[in-house]
Design a protein around this motif. Structure first.
Motif, mmCIF file in Angstrom:
data_model
loop_
_atom_site.group_PDB
_atom_site.id
_atom_site.type_symbol
_atom_site.label_atom_id
_atom_site.label_comp_id
_atom_site.label_asym_id
_atom_site.label_seq_id
_atom_site.Cartn_x
_atom_site.Cartn_y
_atom_site.Cartn_z
ATOM 1 N N TYR A 193 1.032 -0.938 0.233
ATOM 2 C CA TYR A 193 0.002 0.202 0.441
ATOM 3 C C TYR A 193 1.111 1.148 0.357
ATOM 4 N N SER A 194 1.970 1.396 -1.070
ATOM 5 C CA SER A 194 2.634 2.272 -1.673
ATOM 6 C C SER A 194 2.026 3.812 -1.205
ATOM 7 N N ALA A 195 1.224 4.422 -1.663
ATOM 8 C CA ALA A 195 0.832 5.521 -1.610
ATOM 9 C C ALA A 195 -0.532 5.501 -0.763
ATOM 10 N N LYS A 196 -0.725 5.590 0.642
ATOM 11 C CA LYS A 196 -1.034 5.643 1.571
ATOM 12 C C LYS A 196 -2.149 6.688 2.001
ATOM 13 N N TYR A 197 -2.810 7.342 1.996
ATOM 14 C CA TYR A 197 -3.234 8.718 2.389
ATOM 15 C C TYR A 197 -4.238 9.188 3.482
ATOM 16 N N GLY A 230 3.684 10.946 -3.305
ATOM 17 C CA GLY A 230 3.339 9.480 -3.763
ATOM 18 C C GLY A 230 4.263 8.775 -4.871
ATOM 19 N N LEU A 231 4.746 8.843 -5.769
ATOM 20 C CA LEU A 231 5.202 8.333 -6.669
ATOM 21 C C LEU A 231 6.436 7.827 -5.163
ATOM 22 N N ARG A 232 7.263 8.355 -5.180
ATOM 23 C CA ARG A 232 8.612 8.311 -4.624
ATOM 24 C C ARG A 232 8.439 7.037 -3.858
ATOM 25 N N ALA A 258 -2.792 7.962 -11.483
ATOM 26 C CA ALA A 258 -1.517 7.875 -12.940
ATOM 27 C C ALA A 258 -0.208 8.049 -12.903
ATOM 28 N N ASP A 259 -0.352 8.621 -11.990
ATOM 29 C CA ASP A 259 1.677 9.057 -11.864
ATOM 30 C C ASP A 259 2.067 7.634 -11.830
ATOM 31 N N VAL A 260 1.780 7.001 -10.938
ATOM 32 C CA VAL A 260 2.162 5.787 -10.512
ATOM 33 C C VAL A 260 2.143 5.029 -11.770
ATOM 34 N N ALA A 261 0.869 4.683 -11.948
ATOM 35 C CA ALA A 261 0.769 3.622 -13.716
ATOM 36 C C ALA A 261 2.152 4.163 -14.132
ATOM 37 N N SER A 262 2.119 5.418 -14.735
ATOM 38 C CA SER A 262 3.306 5.811 -15.643
ATOM 39 C C SER A 262 4.370 4.812 -15.697
#
Length: 323
Positions: A193-197, A230-232, A258-262
């Motif tokens: 769960y990398s980008a969990k806000y 989130g991407l980091r 979208a950032d992570v998927a790209s």
């Protein structure tokens, strides 16, 4: 002026729209989150999440069979124990509710669904945080990693095919991967769960797991203002060995998704969380929106932003519509 370019030509009929659609959903891309509570005599509806239950072991088995028959891809299990303590002892107890439920569901549908387990301490601690607290009442990152290692082994031995690391501790993927490999569980996959806000949209989930949390989780979950972070976080998890990475919640973080998927070389999933589902149900119950169309639109929006698979409380129902 008569237009020569007419995009409406590709919208003229349902058949034309279907043929020219840029994105499609498939039931195999959906994952059902499911809750099992220790000590229940019968399933209990979660008031803030219409149609979603805290299951008994028996009703969870039935729900898992229904999920498998619907053709969805997986089921993510969350356990609610009868007794909690400061270190979340029930989390890695082989007799703990989540591990017992995992064995039952894996035996029932393990060949048809990817049986997944939430690896976090918040359901199991009497303070409701995702980790062990230090003498000052703060979450101790590295001590918590030791608890995650123990949970990982217990869940893998119970039959979980994929561990959902949702605690947002630094280094959690590397710690769990090392523990799994050292114990011979090289085949057990990790979902980071990398980008969990630190989101307000988790509210109904707190009822679902009977959360004991006082305060918030902003010292370890991400600040909603931060996009690049989130991407980091996803890149760090991939470097540590995550097989899949996650963005959570989905609706308010489609830019991060979208950032992570790209950028990601591994599958990217997203979680349509409890608050997102509850808002749809509440508005539909008041007659303000078309429930089915809104569910379909919300999930295809997540897919369009780049998700390879989506956790949704609507997964089984949506799969039926897709069929």
């Amino acid at each position: 002026m008569i237009p020569t370019v007419r995009p409406r030509r590709l919208r003229t009929t349902p058949a034309m729209r279907r043929l020219t659609a840029e994105h499609r959903l498939h039931p195999a891309e959906l994952i059902l989150p499911a809750f099992v509570r220790e000590g229940l005599g019968e399933p209990r509806e979660i008031s803030a999440m219409p149609g979603v239950l805290q299951h008994t072991l028996d009703s969870l088995r039935r729900a898992a069979v229904e999920a498998a028959e619907s053709g969805i891809g997986g089921i993510m299990l969350f356990g609610v124990p009868a007794v909690r303590d400061a270190r979340g002892s029930a989390a890695d107890d082989p007799r703990g509710i989540l591990n017992v439920a995992t064995r039952a569901v894996a035996a029932e549908v393990g060949d048809a669904l990817v049986v997944q387990t939430d690896l976090c301490l918040d359901e199991f601690t009497d303070h409701g945080h995702c980790g062990v607290l230090d003498a000052h009442g703060e979450v101790d990152n590295d001590t918590t990693l030791d608890r995650y290692r123990a949970m990982a082994l217990a869940q893998a031995e119970a039959g979980s095919a994929l561990l959902g690391l949702s605690g947002m501790m630094d280094g959690q993927v590397a710690a769990v991967r090392d523990a799994l490999d050292a114990a011979g569980h090289q085949g057990t996959a990790i979902l980071g769960y990398s980008a969990k806000y630190a989101s307000a949209f988790y509210g109904p989930f707190r009822e679902a797991v009977d959360s004991q949390l006082s305060g918030d989780r902003r010292t370890y979950q991400q600040d909603p203002a931060n996009r690049r972070e989130g991407l980091r976080e996803a890149e760090l998890d991939i470097a540590e060995g995550a097989d899949v990475v996650m963005v959570k919640p989905a609706m308010s973080y489609l830019d991060v998704l979208a950032d992570v998927a790209s950028a990601s070389p591994v599958p990217v999933w997203a979680y349509q969380v409890s608050g997102e589902a509850a808002m749809i149900e509440a508005a539909a119950a008041n007659g303000w929106i078309d429930r089915r169309r809104t569910i379909e639109e919300s999930v295809i929006g997540i897919k369009r932003a780049g998700a390879d698979a989506i956790l949704s409380y609507f997964a089984v129902e949506l799969a039926g519509w897709l069929r």
